[in-house]
Design a protein around this motif. Structure first.
Motif, PDB file in Angstrom:
ATOM      1  N   ASN A   7      -1.993  -3.546   4.998  1.00 43.95           N
ATOM      2  CA  ASN A   7      -0.857  -2.640   5.028  1.00 43.95           C
ATOM      3  C   ASN A   7      -0.788  -1.868   3.716  1.00 43.95           C
ATOM      4  O   ASN A   7      -0.886  -2.443   2.636  1.00 43.95           O
ATOM      5  N   TYR A  15       2.095   7.831   7.595  1.00 41.84           N
ATOM      6  CA  TYR A  15       2.733   7.242   8.772  1.00 41.84           C
ATOM      7  C   TYR A  15       3.198   8.320   9.751  1.00 41.84           C
ATOM      8  O   TYR A  15       3.066   8.157  10.969  1.00 41.84           O
ATOM      9  N   THR A  48       0.659   4.744  11.855  1.00 42.98           N
ATOM     10  CA  THR A  48       0.329   3.383  11.434  1.00 42.98           C
ATOM     11  C   THR A  48       0.129   3.348   9.924  1.00 42.98           C
ATOM     12  O   THR A  48      -0.135   4.382   9.304  1.00 42.98           O
ATOM     13  N   LEU A  49       0.247   2.144   9.374  1.00 39.37           N
ATOM     14  CA  LEU A  49      -0.016   1.952   7.954  1.00 39.37           C
ATOM     15  C   LEU A  49      -1.146   0.951   7.718  1.00 39.37           C
ATOM     16  O   LEU A  49      -1.433   0.597   6.583  1.00 39.37           O
TER      17      LEU A  49
END
Length: 123
Positions: free
Chosen positions: A30, A105, A110-111
């Motif tokens: 992440n 993002y 998404t990260l």
């Protein structure tokens, strides 16, 4: 070992926080967690600078008029100035990093680093 840690506990703390920061940068997928890891690493470096600048029995580098400057044991103000400057730069870099993460993002949804690599490979 106990005597070493009791005398140099700040250095042990520096290396623990440094290790946690490096682990977060390397192991996390992440991007936000990676940025937090960079900030932890940076905090450990700040703590190391401050710990190195500590002088046992030292005072602030302000010389009273009645004392001879050569007789006083004072701490150098330079490491504190460097750390204060680095904190300001670190805050700015964190803000830019968070802005980039928000933009990533918004663009990709998404990260996660592995998902971002897959999406970028498909383009």
């Amino acid at each position: 070992m106990i005597e070493f840690l009791s005398n140099y506990y700040l250095y042990a703390l520096v290396f623990v926080v440094l290790g946690i920061g490096i682990y977060m940068v390397i192991a996390s997928e992440n991007l936000v967690k990676k940025l937090i890891g960079v900030n932890l690493f940076q905090t450990a470096i700040f703590l190391f600078f401050v710990a190195m600048a500590y002088v046992e029995g030292g005072s602030a580098p302000i010389v009273p008029a009645e004392k001879n400057p050569g007789e006083l044991l004072v701490a150098s103000p330079l490491p504190q100035v460097i750390v204060l400057t680095a904190i300001v730069v670190g805050i700015a870099l964190t803000a830019v990093g968070l802005a980039l993460i928000i933009r990533i993002y918004a663009e990709y949804g998404t990260l996660r680093e592995d998902t971002l690599r897959e999406v970028r490979a498909d383009e």
